[in-house]
Motif scaffolding. Structure first.
Motif, mmCIF file in Angstrom:
data_model
loop_
_atom_site.group_PDB
_atom_site.id
_atom_site.type_symbol
_atom_site.label_atom_id
_atom_site.label_comp_id
_atom_site.label_asym_id
_atom_site.label_seq_id
_atom_site.Cartn_x
_atom_site.Cartn_y
_atom_site.Cartn_z
ATOM 1 N N GLU A 39 -102.482 -97.313 -59.171
ATOM 2 C CA GLU A 39 -103.092 -96.374 -60.120
ATOM 3 C C GLU A 39 -103.383 -95.030 -59.441
ATOM 4 O O GLU A 39 -103.155 -93.972 -60.020
ATOM 5 C CB GLU A 39 -104.380 -96.968 -60.689
ATOM 6 N N ASP A 42 -100.157 -93.214 -59.128
ATOM 7 C CA ASP A 42 -99.778 -92.656 -60.429
ATOM 8 C C ASP A 42 -100.584 -91.399 -60.754
ATOM 9 O O ASP A 42 -100.036 -90.429 -61.286
ATOM 10 C CB ASP A 42 -99.973 -93.693 -61.542
ATOM 11 N N GLU A 43 -101.861 -91.393 -60.404
ATOM 12 C CA GLU A 43 -102.680 -90.199 -60.619
ATOM 13 C C GLU A 43 -102.172 -89.048 -59.748
ATOM 14 O O GLU A 43 -102.107 -87.902 -60.203
ATOM 15 C CB GLU A 43 -104.149 -90.490 -60.301
ATOM 16 N N ILE A 45 -99.138 -88.619 -58.690
ATOM 17 C CA ILE A 45 -97.884 -88.168 -59.293
ATOM 18 C C ILE A 45 -98.162 -87.205 -60.443
ATOM 19 O O ILE A 45 -97.549 -86.140 -60.536
ATOM 20 C CB ILE A 45 -97.050 -89.373 -59.799
ATOM 21 N N SER A 46 -99.085 -87.582 -61.318
ATOM 22 C CA SER A 46 -99.341 -86.764 -62.515
ATOM 23 C C SER A 46 -99.888 -85.389 -62.172
ATOM 24 O O SER A 46 -99.649 -84.435 -62.907
ATOM 25 C CB SER A 46 -100.280 -87.497 -63.475
ATOM 26 N N THR A 47 -100.586 -85.267 -61.048
ATOM 27 C CA THR A 47 -101.145 -83.962 -60.699
ATOM 28 C C THR A 47 -100.261 -83.163 -59.743
ATOM 29 O O THR A 47 -100.486 -81.969 -59.560
ATOM 30 C CB THR A 47 -102.543 -84.111 -60.053
ATOM 31 N N ASP A 49 -96.334 -83.930 -59.074
ATOM 32 C CA ASP A 49 -94.924 -83.777 -59.463
ATOM 33 C C ASP A 49 -94.540 -84.899 -60.426
ATOM 34 O O ASP A 49 -94.003 -85.927 -59.999
ATOM 35 C CB ASP A 49 -94.024 -83.808 -58.231
ATOM 36 N N PRO A 50 -94.809 -84.729 -61.712
ATOM 37 C CA PRO A 50 -94.534 -85.790 -62.686
ATOM 38 C C PRO A 50 -93.061 -86.211 -62.776
ATOM 39 O O PRO A 50 -92.759 -87.240 -63.364
ATOM 40 C CB PRO A 50 -94.996 -85.187 -64.012
ATOM 41 N N ARG A 54 -92.558 -93.644 -58.372
ATOM 42 C CA ARG A 54 -93.574 -94.129 -57.431
ATOM 43 C C ARG A 54 -93.057 -94.200 -56.004
ATOM 44 O O ARG A 54 -93.781 -93.856 -55.061
ATOM 45 C CB ARG A 54 -94.069 -95.507 -57.861
#
Length: 73
Positions: A39, A42-43, A45-47, A49-50, A54
């Motif tokens: 998790e 994933d956070e 990644i979202s902030t 380079d989306p 993984r």
């Protein structure tokens, strides 16, 4: 211009193959990392380079960690 049936079928096959590959990667990662760690990745990644998956995010995070420790990467 509309895609042909063959193009649509090829796109569907490619999407299914990508999903299968992602599911396999997720299974491997879940055997190594806890749900909480995944998790956090994933956070990150979202902030950051989306567009990356993984596995790529973990490679980048390892590189950042090694550089912070003064190791050459």
């Amino acid at each position: 211009m509309q895609p042909t049936e063959a193009q649509l079928a090829a796109a569907v096959r490619a999407a299914k193959a990508k999903q299968a590959t992602q599911a396999e990667q997720d299974g491997v990662l879940r055997s190594i990392f806890s749900a909480a760690q995944i998790e956090l990745v994933d956070e990150w990644i979202s902030t950051n380079d989306p567009a990356i998956d993984r596995a790529e995010a973990i490679r980048r995070l390892v590189e950042i960690g090694l550089k912070a420790k003064g190791k050459r990467v």
